[in-house]
Design an enzyme around this catalytic site. Structure first.
Site, PDB file in Angstrom:
ATOM      1  N   TYR A 100      -2.842  -8.602  16.017  1.00 44.10           N
ATOM      2  CA  TYR A 100      -2.625  -7.629  14.936  1.00 44.10           C
ATOM      3  C   TYR A 100      -3.590  -6.450  15.087  1.00 44.10           C
ATOM      4  O   TYR A 100      -3.174  -5.284  15.142  1.00 44.10           O
ATOM      5  CB  TYR A 100      -2.798  -8.311  13.571  1.00 44.10           C
ATOM      6  CG  TYR A 100      -2.972  -7.321  12.448  1.00 44.10           C
ATOM      7  CD1 TYR A 100      -1.951  -6.427  12.137  1.00 44.10           C
ATOM      8  CD2 TYR A 100      -4.157  -7.253  11.719  1.00 44.10           C
ATOM      9  CE1 TYR A 100      -2.112  -5.494  11.123  1.00 44.10           C
ATOM     10  CE2 TYR A 100      -4.325  -6.334  10.706  1.00 44.10           C
ATOM     11  CZ  TYR A 100      -3.297  -5.455  10.408  1.00 44.10           C
ATOM     12  OH  TYR A 100      -3.466  -4.529   9.417  1.00 44.10           O
TER      13      TYR A 100
ATOM     14  N   ARG B 218     -16.245 -10.226   2.320  1.00 45.75           N
ATOM     15  CA  ARG B 218     -15.322  -9.117   2.582  1.00 45.75           C
ATOM     16  C   ARG B 218     -15.623  -7.963   1.629  1.00 45.75           C
ATOM     17  O   ARG B 218     -16.226  -8.154   0.574  1.00 45.75           O
ATOM     18  CB  ARG B 218     -13.861  -9.560   2.352  1.00 45.75           C
ATOM     19  CG  ARG B 218     -13.363 -10.601   3.338  1.00 45.75           C
ATOM     20  CD  ARG B 218     -13.178  -9.999   4.723  1.00 45.75           C
ATOM     21  NE  ARG B 218     -12.687 -10.989   5.686  1.00 45.75           N
ATOM     22  CZ  ARG B 218     -13.481 -11.785   6.415  1.00 45.75           C
ATOM     23  NH1 ARG B 218     -14.798 -11.731   6.297  1.00 45.75           N
ATOM     24  NH2 ARG B 218     -12.945 -12.637   7.271  1.00 45.75           N
TER      25      ARG B 218
ATOM     26  N   ILE C 186       0.845  -1.207   0.000  1.00 41.75           N
ATOM     27  CA  ILE C 186       0.000   0.000   0.000  1.00 41.75           C
ATOM     28  C   ILE C 186       0.876   1.252   0.000  1.00 41.75           C
ATOM     29  O   ILE C 186       0.578   2.230  -0.688  1.00 41.75           O
ATOM     30  CB  ILE C 186      -0.987  -0.030   1.201  1.00 41.75           C
ATOM     31  CG1 ILE C 186      -1.789  -1.353   1.175  1.00 41.75           C
ATOM     32  CG2 ILE C 186      -1.933   1.167   1.145  1.00 41.75           C
ATOM     33  CD1 ILE C 186      -2.718  -1.564   2.358  1.00 41.75           C
TER      34      ILE C 186
HETATM   35  N1  UFG Z   1      -9.410 -17.055   2.143  1.00 42.49           N
HETATM   36  C1  UFG Z   1      -9.656 -18.323   1.628  1.00 42.49           C
HETATM   37  N2  UFG Z   1      -8.595 -18.995   1.090  1.00 42.49           N
HETATM   38  C2  UFG Z   1      -7.338 -18.506   1.053  1.00 42.49           C
HETATM   39  C3  UFG Z   1      -7.112 -17.200   1.587  1.00 42.49           C
HETATM   40  C4  UFG Z   1      -8.181 -16.516   2.127  1.00 42.49           C
HETATM   41  O1  UFG Z   1     -10.772 -18.826   1.657  1.00 42.49           O
HETATM   42  O2  UFG Z   1      -6.430 -19.188   0.563  1.00 42.49           O
HETATM   43  C5  UFG Z   1     -10.549 -16.325   2.694  1.00 42.49           C
HETATM   44  C6  UFG Z   1     -10.352 -15.922   4.134  1.00 42.49           C
HETATM   45  O3  UFG Z   1     -10.743 -16.943   4.985  1.00 42.49           O
HETATM   46  C7  UFG Z   1     -11.231 -14.673   4.213  1.00 42.49           C
HETATM   47  C8  UFG Z   1     -11.175 -14.091   2.804  1.00 42.49           C
HETATM   48  O4  UFG Z   1     -10.694 -15.132   1.972  1.00 42.49           O
HETATM   49  O5  UFG Z   1     -12.549 -15.056   4.465  1.00 42.49           O
HETATM   50  C9  UFG Z   1     -10.237 -12.928   2.704  1.00 42.49           C
HETATM   51  O6  UFG Z   1      -8.998 -13.315   3.302  1.00 42.49           O
HETATM   52  P1  UFG Z   1      -7.685 -12.427   3.207  1.00 42.49           P
HETATM   53  O7  UFG Z   1      -6.607 -13.169   3.929  1.00 42.49           O
HETATM   54  O8  UFG Z   1      -7.453 -12.010   1.804  1.00 42.49           O
HETATM   55  O9  UFG Z   1      -8.078 -11.113   3.995  1.00 42.49           O
HETATM   56  P2  UFG Z   1      -8.630 -10.964   5.478  1.00 42.49           P
HETATM   57  O10 UFG Z   1     -10.055 -10.537   5.328  1.00 42.49           O
HETATM   58  O11 UFG Z   1      -8.348 -12.103   6.348  1.00 42.49           O
HETATM   59  O12 UFG Z   1      -7.670  -9.841   5.983  1.00 42.49           O
HETATM   60  C10 UFG Z   1      -7.932  -8.516   5.801  1.00 42.49           C
HETATM   61  C11 UFG Z   1      -6.653  -7.721   5.861  1.00 42.49           C
HETATM   62  C12 UFG Z   1      -6.076  -7.795   7.247  1.00 42.49           C
HETATM   63  C13 UFG Z   1      -7.119  -7.424   8.239  1.00 42.49           C
HETATM   64  C14 UFG Z   1      -8.322  -8.302   8.098  1.00 42.49           C
HETATM   65  C15 UFG Z   1      -9.425  -7.978   9.063  1.00 42.49           C
HETATM   66  O13 UFG Z   1      -5.723  -8.226   4.949  1.00 42.49           O
HETATM   67  O14 UFG Z   1      -5.002  -6.890   7.336  1.00 42.49           O
HETATM   68  O15 UFG Z   1      -8.835  -8.135   6.792  1.00 42.49           O
HETATM   69  O16 UFG Z   1     -10.056  -9.155   9.464  1.00 42.49           O
HETATM   70  F1  UFG Z   1      -6.667  -7.570   9.500  1.00 42.49           F
END
Ligand code: UFG
Length: 324
Positions: free
Chosen positions: A141, A219, A12
């Site tokens: 985090y 999301r 970012i």
């Molecule tokens: N997911 C999968 N498979 C994967 C990777 C992710 O199903 O291989 C799912 C996760 O479970 C989640 C969604 O895809 O439901 C999005 O996951 P990400 O890891 O891309 O992002 P997050 O929502 O977990 O994380 C983001 C930000 C973080 C922040 C978080 C808040 O990247 O910095 O939101 O919960 F903390």
């Protein structure tokens, strides 16, 4: 304006640096290159190698740069890793943040745009989430980011700092020049695209038994250029307080994979796996405050555009920055 950008070699930070330079601002990037990439720093920016956890390092940088404002991106940002090693997160994100605040007040720099996160809210009861949503982080985090928000509020009251908290939802997408290259990669969109590039065999869907229409997590994906633009508006328009940055539209994991299949023309095999610990079912932003007070209007709200731009960058950089 002259900006000191911590973490300007990261995903970012690098793209915000690019946009700041495009708009005629002067940028000095401060980064330890532990997770960032030297190649991700726009050649028009100055670069200072340094670590926030070394007090002298950031103090000397602040002294020599004397910026009009700081944009603070440098941090660890993996929820899962933070659950395994909380102190790593508090040390880097909180102690490093304190040294940054001390350096700012020593040199008399007031304005700071801080990369905060929707993870400071935890698992909300009500969707979409406003800035008034109670902040109850569910992992170290998010807690570390909330702690630094609170420290910055005290620094506002006692040291005249002018903090702005930008609480990001799910950053994704790329510009032509810069994109997302994490090691290890844990984010959904780059992982899905790495399947389309033939670098992985399949994508795992972490849980399909959530209380959502298709059972997978929802999301709010926001284009990286729109995120970067919000920083510029926050610093130039004199915003204050906290702002959620999202599109206000939720997409499930399965929907993301479907759109990526259309964009890439690749079947992208997917397999349902157990839930990932700590994942809330839905995170969707109400970003009216940023729209009303900063005049922020996302230029690329469509998930398809976000994935198209990410895909273009990943095709041009199949091995990330190192393999370019
Ligand atoms: N997911 C999968 N498979 C994967 C990777 C992710 O199903 O291989 C799912 C996760 O479970 C989640 C969604 O895809 O439901 C999005 O996951 P990400 O890891 O891309 O992002 P997050 O929502 O977990 O994380 C983001 C930000 C973080 C922040 C978080 C808040 O990247 O910095 O939101 O919960 F903390």
């Amino acid at each position: 304006m002259k900006l000191l950008v911590t973490g300007g070699a990261g995903y970012i930070g690098s793209i915000t640096t690019q946009l700041l330079l495009d708009e005629g601002h002067e940028v000095v990037v401060f980064d330890n290159l532990e997770l960032g990439h030297r190649e991700a720093v726009d050649s028009r920016a100055s670069f200072l190698a340094g670590d926030l956890r070394e007090r002298e390092s950031i103090h000397d940088a602040m002294m020599s740069v004397q910026p009009d404002a700081v944009m603070h991106f440098a941090a660890y940002a993996l929820v899962g890793e933070s659950m395994e090693d909380p102190m790593l997160y508090f040390h880097n994100n909180v102690v490093g943040g304190i040294y940054l605040v001390e350096a700012m007040s020593a040199v008399g720099v007031q304005k700071i745009i801080f990369s905060s996160t929707c993870a400071t809210y935890g698992a909300p009861d009500v969707i979409p989430m406003t800035e008034e949503t109670p902040q109850n982080p569910t992992n170290p985090y998010g807690e570390s980011k909330l702690m630094l928000e609170k420290i910055l509020l005290w620094a506002r009251d006692r040291h005249n700092l002018e903090p702005v908290f930008l609480r990001y939802f799910n950053a994704a997408g790329a510009t032509e020049a810069f994109g997302e290259d994490h090691h290890p990669e844990t984010h959904l969109i780059p992982l899905v695209l790495s399947v389309a590039l033939g670098k992985r065999g399949k994508i795992m869907i972490f849980g399909d038994d959530y209380d959502t229409p298709d059972g997978s997590c929802i999301r709010d994906y926001i284009h990286i250029v729109d995120l970067a633009q919000a920083h510029i508006q926050a610093v130039t328009k004199g915003g204050a307080g906290a702002f959620n940055l999202g599109n206000g539209m939720g997409y499930s994991v399965k929907e993301v994979i479907d759109v990526a299949r259309e964009v890439t023309g690749h079947p992208i095999p997917a397999e349902v796996a157990p839930r990932r610990p700590g994942d809330p079912a839905r995170l969707v932003a109400a970003a009216d405050k940023a729209r009303n007070e900063l005049g922020w209007k996302p230029a690329y709200p469509e998930l398809r555009t976000i994935i198209e731009h990410a895909w273009k960058w990943h095709q041009a950089h199949p091995d990330g920055y190192e393999g370019k």
